[in-house]
Design a protein around this motif. Structure first.
Motif, PDB file in Angstrom:
ATOM      1  N   LYS A 195     -28.889 111.962  36.588  1.00 23.67           N
ATOM      2  CA  LYS A 195     -30.234 111.767  37.130  1.00 23.67           C
ATOM      3  C   LYS A 195     -31.175 112.906  36.780  1.00 23.67           C
ATOM      4  N   ALA A 212     -34.761 114.974  37.607  1.00 25.65           N
ATOM      5  CA  ALA A 212     -35.476 115.314  38.840  1.00 25.65           C
ATOM      6  C   ALA A 212     -36.626 114.329  39.051  1.00 25.65           C
ATOM      7  N   THR A 213     -36.924 114.039  40.294  1.00 26.58           N
ATOM      8  CA  THR A 213     -37.953 113.059  40.640  1.00 26.58           C
ATOM      9  C   THR A 213     -38.888 113.629  41.703  1.00 26.58           C
ATOM     10  N   THR A 263     -40.673 113.609  45.136  1.00 27.86           N
ATOM     11  CA  THR A 263     -40.669 113.021  46.481  1.00 27.86           C
ATOM     12  C   THR A 263     -42.100 113.103  46.974  1.00 27.86           C
ATOM     13  N   ARG A 294     -49.375 114.323  46.984  1.00 27.87           N
ATOM     14  CA  ARG A 294     -49.039 113.384  45.897  1.00 27.87           C
ATOM     15  C   ARG A 294     -49.737 112.043  46.084  1.00 27.87           C
ATOM     16  N   GLU A 310     -26.911 116.005  38.415  1.00 26.11           N
ATOM     17  CA  GLU A 310     -28.317 116.349  38.171  1.00 26.11           C
ATOM     18  C   GLU A 310     -28.517 117.863  38.202  1.00 26.11           C
ATOM     19  N   HIS A 332     -32.915 121.879  40.481  1.00 25.26           N
ATOM     20  CA  HIS A 332     -34.351 122.150  40.624  1.00 25.26           C
ATOM     21  C   HIS A 332     -35.171 120.860  40.594  1.00 25.26           C
ATOM     22  N   GLY A 333     -36.481 121.010  40.839  1.00 26.88           N
ATOM     23  CA  GLY A 333     -37.374 119.864  40.876  1.00 26.88           C
ATOM     24  C   GLY A 333     -37.993 119.566  39.515  1.00 26.88           C
ATOM     25  N   THR A 334     -39.165 118.949  39.537  1.00 27.27           N
ATOM     26  CA  THR A 334     -39.777 118.418  38.314  1.00 27.27           C
ATOM     27  C   THR A 334     -40.646 119.457  37.578  1.00 27.27           C
ATOM     28  N   VAL A 335     -40.682 120.680  38.080  1.00 28.99           N
ATOM     29  CA  VAL A 335     -41.396 121.818  37.473  1.00 28.99           C
ATOM     30  C   VAL A 335     -42.858 121.459  37.159  1.00 28.99           C
ATOM     31  N   THR A 336     -43.555 121.093  38.196  1.00 28.49           N
ATOM     32  CA  THR A 336     -44.917 120.548  38.116  1.00 28.49           C
ATOM     33  C   THR A 336     -45.899 121.441  37.344  1.00 28.49           C
ATOM     34  N   ARG A 337     -45.890 122.744  37.644  1.00 26.52           N
ATOM     35  CA  ARG A 337     -46.880 123.639  36.998  1.00 26.52           C
ATOM     36  C   ARG A 337     -46.737 123.627  35.486  1.00 26.52           C
ATOM     37  N   HIS A 338     -45.490 123.603  35.018  1.00 27.15           N
ATOM     38  CA  HIS A 338     -45.258 123.573  33.572  1.00 27.15           C
ATOM     39  C   HIS A 338     -45.773 122.257  32.979  1.00 27.15           C
ATOM     40  N   ASN A 353     -36.833 125.806  31.387  1.00 24.80           N
ATOM     41  CA  ASN A 353     -35.395 125.941  31.148  1.00 24.80           C
ATOM     42  C   ASN A 353     -34.674 124.582  31.299  1.00 24.80           C
TER      43      ASN A 353
HETATM   44  P1  NAP Z   1     -39.397 122.997  41.211  1.00 21.75           P
HETATM   45  O1  NAP Z   1     -39.832 121.864  40.396  1.00 21.75           O
HETATM   46  O2  NAP Z   1     -37.947 123.306  41.197  1.00 21.75           O
HETATM   47  O3  NAP Z   1     -40.210 124.262  40.728  1.00 21.75           O
HETATM   48  C1  NAP Z   1     -40.434 125.426  41.470  1.00 21.75           C
HETATM   49  C2  NAP Z   1     -40.703 126.605  40.536  1.00 21.75           C
HETATM   50  O4  NAP Z   1     -39.465 127.126  40.101  1.00 21.75           O
HETATM   51  C3  NAP Z   1     -41.439 126.209  39.263  1.00 21.75           C
HETATM   52  O5  NAP Z   1     -42.822 126.175  39.450  1.00 21.75           O
HETATM   53  C4  NAP Z   1     -40.960 127.267  38.298  1.00 21.75           C
HETATM   54  O6  NAP Z   1     -41.627 128.503  38.531  1.00 21.75           O
HETATM   55  C5  NAP Z   1     -39.513 127.461  38.727  1.00 21.75           C
HETATM   56  N1  NAP Z   1     -38.590 126.547  38.009  1.00 21.75           N
HETATM   57  C6  NAP Z   1     -37.856 125.539  38.543  1.00 21.75           C
HETATM   58  N2  NAP Z   1     -37.110 124.963  37.610  1.00 21.75           N
HETATM   59  C7  NAP Z   1     -37.393 125.595  36.440  1.00 21.75           C
HETATM   60  C8  NAP Z   1     -36.951 125.418  35.112  1.00 21.75           C
HETATM   61  N3  NAP Z   1     -36.066 124.468  34.790  1.00 21.75           N
HETATM   62  N4  NAP Z   1     -37.436 126.239  34.159  1.00 21.75           N
HETATM   63  C9  NAP Z   1     -38.328 127.207  34.467  1.00 21.75           C
HETATM   64  N5  NAP Z   1     -38.787 127.402  35.717  1.00 21.75           N
HETATM   65  C10 NAP Z   1     -38.331 126.617  36.691  1.00 21.75           C
HETATM   66  O7  NAP Z   1     -39.790 122.788  42.761  1.00 21.75           O
HETATM   67  P2  NAP Z   1     -41.156 122.352  43.480  1.00 21.75           P
HETATM   68  O8  NAP Z   1     -42.320 122.895  42.720  1.00 21.75           O
HETATM   69  O9  NAP Z   1     -40.964 122.674  44.872  1.00 21.75           O
HETATM   70  O10 NAP Z   1     -41.198 120.763  43.363  1.00 21.75           O
HETATM   71  C11 NAP Z   1     -41.831 120.031  42.321  1.00 21.75           C
HETATM   72  C12 NAP Z   1     -41.506 118.551  42.497  1.00 21.75           C
HETATM   73  O11 NAP Z   1     -40.101 118.359  42.338  1.00 21.75           O
HETATM   74  C13 NAP Z   1     -41.854 118.007  43.866  1.00 21.75           C
HETATM   75  O12 NAP Z   1     -42.581 116.809  43.721  1.00 21.75           O
HETATM   76  C14 NAP Z   1     -40.512 117.741  44.542  1.00 21.75           C
HETATM   77  O13 NAP Z   1     -40.559 116.580  45.338  1.00 21.75           O
HETATM   78  C15 NAP Z   1     -39.601 117.544  43.377  1.00 21.75           C
HETATM   79  N6  NAP Z   1     -38.183 117.937  43.623  1.00 21.75           N
HETATM   80  C16 NAP Z   1     -37.226 117.096  43.165  1.00 21.75           C
HETATM   81  C17 NAP Z   1     -35.884 117.419  43.279  1.00 21.75           C
HETATM   82  C18 NAP Z   1     -34.865 116.463  42.765  1.00 21.75           C
HETATM   83  O14 NAP Z   1     -35.192 115.434  42.231  1.00 21.75           O
HETATM   84  N7  NAP Z   1     -33.596 116.781  42.888  1.00 21.75           N
HETATM   85  C19 NAP Z   1     -35.521 118.653  43.845  1.00 21.75           C
HETATM   86  C20 NAP Z   1     -36.533 119.519  44.280  1.00 21.75           C
HETATM   87  C21 NAP Z   1     -37.858 119.153  44.153  1.00 21.75           C
HETATM   88  P3  NAP Z   1     -42.951 128.972  37.728  1.00 21.75           P
HETATM   89  O15 NAP Z   1     -43.961 127.877  37.930  1.00 21.75           O
HETATM   90  O16 NAP Z   1     -43.285 130.241  38.419  1.00 21.75           O
HETATM   91  O17 NAP Z   1     -42.578 129.139  36.283  1.00 21.75           O
END
Ligand code: NAP
Ligand code: MG
Length: 403
Positions: free
Chosen positions: A72, A74-75, A77, A82, A303, A306-312, A325
């Motif tokens: 899976k 990342a998706t 939520t 949103r 899976e 981490h999440g979907t790394v929105t900022r990137h 990464n």
């Molecule tokens: P995130 O996507 O894990 O990102 C948080 C921060 O961690 C990013 O902004 C980035 O920091 C860093 N990061 C995480 N993964 C990275 C990677 N592979 N490579 C480089 N940097 C990484 O968490 P979030 O911003 O809280 O959530 C974003 C979305 O993901 C939300 O809509 C949430 O619902 C969803 N989510 C899904 C799952 C899942 O499906 N299992 C789990 C968690 C969250 P910098 O921006 O500082 O570079």
């Protein structure tokens, strides 16, 4: 070169944002050139979940029960923000992971990927510590109440057969707060089964901790059920040379810090929430954390943690270069392919999973990494940062050599 054969499809769950972008690149560069990939594809991207009234998530989980192995992406939520970002959403859809976990009745195991260039904050940790968190009940499903003035609270259970049990919780002389929490035998038992199953699968010792000296009935029940379930695994554990070890949560914390790692630590819901953040932070980076959902009857969903790394993703949309990464997502694929190989008796497919991971580690160990890891590298390690595409090309080149 002939491609590696598959006999049963993997359940493939696509996702959102930057990880969806990486997903396609990983398949194109690292999987499809080498494997005759068979998947049953489910698009769990937010808009497709919305179009199907979230039926696609349920179908993907059902398919995982049918085939036994899923991978899976990342998706999203959805939350209030949103809902504004995607005005077409007809509902604030529930977390796909929650839906899938409920259908599979599974437990999530999270483990870090270790490389010599990034050493854990806890210097004696040499091998990964896997956290298994019970995902039902306790404080997450409790009811709470605040009262003013003197009085007494009771805990009552009314059985459908008309029987009743009542306890006085406490008499108080002034304002107070109250909490009623529960857990279910069936859920604790599923948790225990998934833990023993996964420990046997990965040949690691299993630790379990609660506070049963204080909570003799509630936590005591967890301990009891684990002991009962262990009886079904005792012989298998002896054969594999692994152990089941129960201790108090505070003793477990002290032992974990002094340990060299290399075991599974099963935790109650709240303990697992807290301890998984502590362990993953001490190991380095969320981007290097893998996650697998294991059902008590042996179905697996892999899976990244981490999440979907929105900022990137928003930078990528503007055409900017990103250095996201992909390692944890690649390891989700390698884990799923290896498990598919094990289930179908395809040793080439298992070996491919191993080599794909080796290729990732070799590239990282050569000092080539994404930006998130550069700052974590030990002093003296020569590193250079690359963007995601270059990084995947380097891994593909190394993989080609290894095959
Ligand atoms: P995130 O996507 O894990 O990102 C948080 C921060 O961690 C990013 O902004 C980035 O920091 C860093 N990061 C995480 N993964 C990275 C990677 N592979 N490579 C480089 N940097 C990484 O968490 P979030 O911003 O809280 O959530 C974003 C979305 O993901 C939300 O809509 C949430 O619902 C969803 N989510 C899904 C799952 C899942 O499906 N299992 C789990 C968690 C969250 P910098 O921006 O500082 O570079
Ligand atoms: Mg947490």
């Amino acid at each position: 070169m002939e491609k590696i054969r598959m006999t049963t499809p993997l359940v493939e769950m696509d996702g959102d944002e930057m990880t969806r972008v990486l997903w396609a690149m990983i398949k194109e560069k690292l999987i499809e050139p080498f494997v005759d990939l068979k998947t049953e594809y489910y698009d769990l991207g937010l808009l497709h979940r919305n179009e199907t009234g979230d039926a696609v998530t349920v179908e993907a989980a059902e398919a995982t029960k049918k085939y036994g192995v899923a991978v899976k992406c990342a998706t999203i939520t959805p939350n209030r923000q949103r809902m504004e970002e995607y005005p077409e959403l007809t509902e604030m859809w529930k977390s796909p992971n929650g839906t899938i976990r409920a259908i599979l009745d599974g437990t999530v195991f999270r483990a870090p990927i270790l490389i010599p260039a990034i050493r854990p904050v806890v210097r004696n940790w040499k091998a990964p510590i896997t956290i298994a968190r019970h995902a039902y009940g306790d404080v997450y499903r409790c009811v709470e109440m605040k009262t003013e003035g003197p009085g007494e609270a009771f805990l009552t259970f009314r059985g459908d057969d008309g029987t009743e049990q009542t306890l006085s919780v406490q008499r108080v002389e002034g304002g107070a707060v109250w909490q009623g929490s529960h857990n279910k035998d069936a859920s604790i038992r599923s948790f225990a089964r998934s833990c023993f199953q996964y420990a046997a699968d990965t040949r690691q010792d299993l630790w379990f901790s609660t506070k049963d000296t204080i909570s003799k009935v509630y936590d005591g029940r967890f301990k009891e059920i684990f002991e009962e379930e262990f009886e079904n695994w005792r012989a298998r554990f002896e054969e594999l040379g692994i152990t089941y070890f129960y201790t108090l949560i505070d003793d477990a914390v002290a032992r974990v810090i002094r340990s060299p790692g290399g075991f599974i630590w099963a935790c109650k819901n709240y303990d697992g929430d807290v301890m998984s953040d502590m362990v993953s932070t001490a190991f380095g980076s969320l981007a290097m954390m893998t996650s697998v959902l294991v059902s008590p009857d042996g179905n697996y969903e892999y899976e990244a943690a981490h999440g979907t790394v929105t900022r990137h993703y928003y930078r990528w949309l503007k055409g900017e270069e990103t250095s996201t990464n992909p390692i944890a997502t690649i390891f989700a694929w390698s884990g799923a392919l290896r498990k598919r190989g094990e289930k179908d008796g395809l040793s080439d497919l298992c070996a491919f999973g191993d080599r794909l991971e080796q290729a990732c580690l070799d590239v990282l160990n050569s000092g080539c990494m994404t930006k998130d890891l550069v700052g974590l590298a030990e002093p003296g390690v020569e590193v250079h940062a690359v963007n995601s595409a270059e990084f995947l090309d380097r891994i593909a080149a190394r993989l080609q050599e290894l095959l």
